[in-house]
Design a protein around this motif. Structure first.
Motif, mmCIF file in Angstrom:
data_model
loop_
_atom_site.group_PDB
_atom_site.id
_atom_site.type_symbol
_atom_site.label_atom_id
_atom_site.label_comp_id
_atom_site.label_asym_id
_atom_site.label_seq_id
_atom_site.Cartn_x
_atom_site.Cartn_y
_atom_site.Cartn_z
ATOM 1 N N ILE A 50 0.737 -1.182 -0.155
ATOM 2 C CA ILE A 50 0.054 -0.082 0.045
ATOM 3 C C ILE A 50 0.933 1.213 0.057
ATOM 4 O O ILE A 50 1.774 1.260 0.989
ATOM 5 C CB ILE A 50 -1.114 -0.110 1.352
ATOM 6 N N ALA A 51 0.535 2.190 -0.966
ATOM 7 C CA ALA A 51 1.047 3.532 -0.965
ATOM 8 C C ALA A 51 0.423 4.408 -0.178
ATOM 9 O O ALA A 51 -0.813 4.336 0.190
ATOM 10 C CB ALA A 51 1.282 4.084 -2.266
ATOM 11 N N GLY A 52 1.054 5.367 0.540
ATOM 12 C CA GLY A 52 0.434 6.527 1.332
ATOM 13 C C GLY A 52 -0.593 6.069 2.378
ATOM 14 O O GLY A 52 -1.549 6.667 2.776
ATOM 15 N N ALA A 53 -0.070 5.002 3.085
ATOM 16 C CA ALA A 53 -0.933 4.531 4.302
ATOM 17 C C ALA A 53 -0.975 5.736 5.531
ATOM 18 O O ALA A 53 -0.003 6.487 5.379
ATOM 19 C CB ALA A 53 -0.274 3.431 5.053
ATOM 20 N N VAL A 54 -1.957 5.339 6.305
ATOM 21 C CA VAL A 54 -1.760 6.289 7.549
ATOM 22 C C VAL A 54 -2.093 5.560 8.752
ATOM 23 O O VAL A 54 -2.527 4.591 8.642
ATOM 24 C CB VAL A 54 -3.005 7.303 7.344
ATOM 25 N N ALA A 287 10.525 2.150 -2.509
ATOM 26 C CA ALA A 287 11.466 2.996 -2.793
ATOM 27 C C ALA A 287 11.234 4.557 -2.283
ATOM 28 O O ALA A 287 12.092 5.392 -2.402
ATOM 29 C CB ALA A 287 12.132 2.865 -4.146
ATOM 30 N N ALA A 288 9.839 4.994 -2.521
ATOM 31 C CA ALA A 288 9.366 6.252 -2.304
ATOM 32 C C ALA A 288 10.043 6.911 -1.059
ATOM 33 O O ALA A 288 9.980 6.203 -0.062
ATOM 34 C CB ALA A 288 7.867 6.314 -2.449
ATOM 35 N N PRO A 289 10.048 8.245 -0.967
ATOM 36 C CA PRO A 289 10.240 8.884 0.357
ATOM 37 C C PRO A 289 9.374 8.670 1.583
ATOM 38 O O PRO A 289 8.219 8.359 0.884
ATOM 39 C CB PRO A 289 10.517 10.399 -0.136
#
Length: 340
Positions: A50-54, A287-289
């Motif tokens: 998952i990208a951008g999880a909170v 790999a994303a910041p």
């Protein structure tokens, strides 16, 4: 200079190869914060990221997050929002002062070092069969508080009537009532108890699915969010209340029979899942910041918890039945034919 550049390129190649061959659970298990991107699940519940999880805040008016050292309180914003709503509804049903939230997902989802095969895309969450107590639990108490089984362990697949109450039933069925909830996983004995005693809307019983384990907690799974093109949905829940032969099967010998092994077959060590086995987008997610800690908790300024990662343990094969995934044989747990 040419030799230095060649040596540097060689080192990068070796490093890239090392990452490519590293078990994905180590790569994702080592990520402490989510990617600084828009929320997006990629892949399936048992094979994705998952990208951008909170993160759900560690403490809320009607919830507390448990086992903080695992760093698994991350999910899609829709999952976190649902849990907060469910916590209020559970408290209004008389479920203590709210819910105790178990594992959701890792900061970037993906395979876990231990404990689950699903929970990989931020759309699964475990809720303890223990209500939130009046006094907040300390971080250490959240690590040490034992689970409470709803089963009478002296009998085969039988709910313990001294522990199970009508409130337990109402809370499970409340979880199943939300449109975004696709399935609620419980132990087969709990499903049968609900089939025998539930007097409310029985159409919701179809969402409550029997599976191994799940006697100390229940598991909420929500649908792929609208517009999430990279999210792979699960097959639809069959029609009906599920109080049929698919439930009766769990009370036969077949689910509990040890798998037959060919004495002439040489044991093969299973290959661990690596990054290339997951959807291509997961490499970019990894790999994303990172999102700054102060921005990573939904609706709160709390910093993300950063305790040391727990020691690895074997994957639990019960999750294979949830997802239809064949897992390595780590012990005596049988591998029966799954029902949806």
């Amino acid at each position: 200079m040419t030799r230095l550049l060649a040596a540097g390129a060689g080192l990068l190649l070796v490093a890239g190869q090392a990452v490519a061959e590293t078990p994905a659970k180590e790569l994702f298990g080592g990520a402490k914060l989510p990617s600084r991107t828009e929320p997006a699940p990629h892949g399936s519940y048992a094979k994705g990221c998952i990208a951008g999880a909170v993160a759900i805040p560690t403490d809320g008016p009607t919830w507390q997050a448990m086992r903080l050292s695992r760093n698994r309180r991350w999910g899609h914003p829709q999952m976190i929002t649902l849990l907060e709503r469910f916590s209020r509804d559970a408290a209004s049903l008389g479920w203590g002062t709210g819910i105790l939230v178990g594992d959701i997902s890792q900061p970037r989802g993906g395979p876990m070092l231990f404990g689950h095969a699903s929970h990989q895309i931020g759309l699964d969450a475990d809720i303890w069969f223990t209500p939130k107590p009046p006094q907040p639990l300390s971080p250490q108490q959240r690590e040490d508080l034992p689970f409470t089984s709803m089963l009478d362990k002296s009998k085969f697949l039988t709910v313990d009537s001294r522990r199970w109450t009508d409130t337990h039933a109402r809370v499970v069925m409340q979880a199943a009532s939300y449109p975004q909830v696709e399935r609620v996983f419980v132990n087969p004995a709990i499903k049968r108890k609900l089939c025998d005693t539930w007097r409310g809307d029985r159409s919701l019983l179809g969402k409550v699915r029997p599976v191994y384990g799940h006697d100390e907690h229940f598991h909420i799974r929500i649908h792929c969010p609208t517009g999430a093109a990279g999210c792979k949905p699960q097959a639809r829940v069959p029609s009906g209340d599920g109080c049929d032969k698919s439930l009766a099967w769990w009370f036969t010998d077949e689910p509990w029979a040890k798998p037959k092994k060919d004495p002439n077959k040489k044991p093969v060590k299973p290959r661990p899942v690596i990054l290339s086995d997951l959807p291509k987008a997961c490499a970019a997610v990894l790999a994303a910041p990172a999102r700054p800690a102060e921005e990573a908790v939904l609706g709160s300024g709390m910093a993300a918890y950063s305790a040391p990662m727990a020691v690895a343990a074997p994957v639990q094969d019960i999750e294979a039945i949830i997802n239809g995934t064949v897992l390595p044989d780590h012990g005596p747990m049988p591998q029966p034919r799954p029902f949806p």
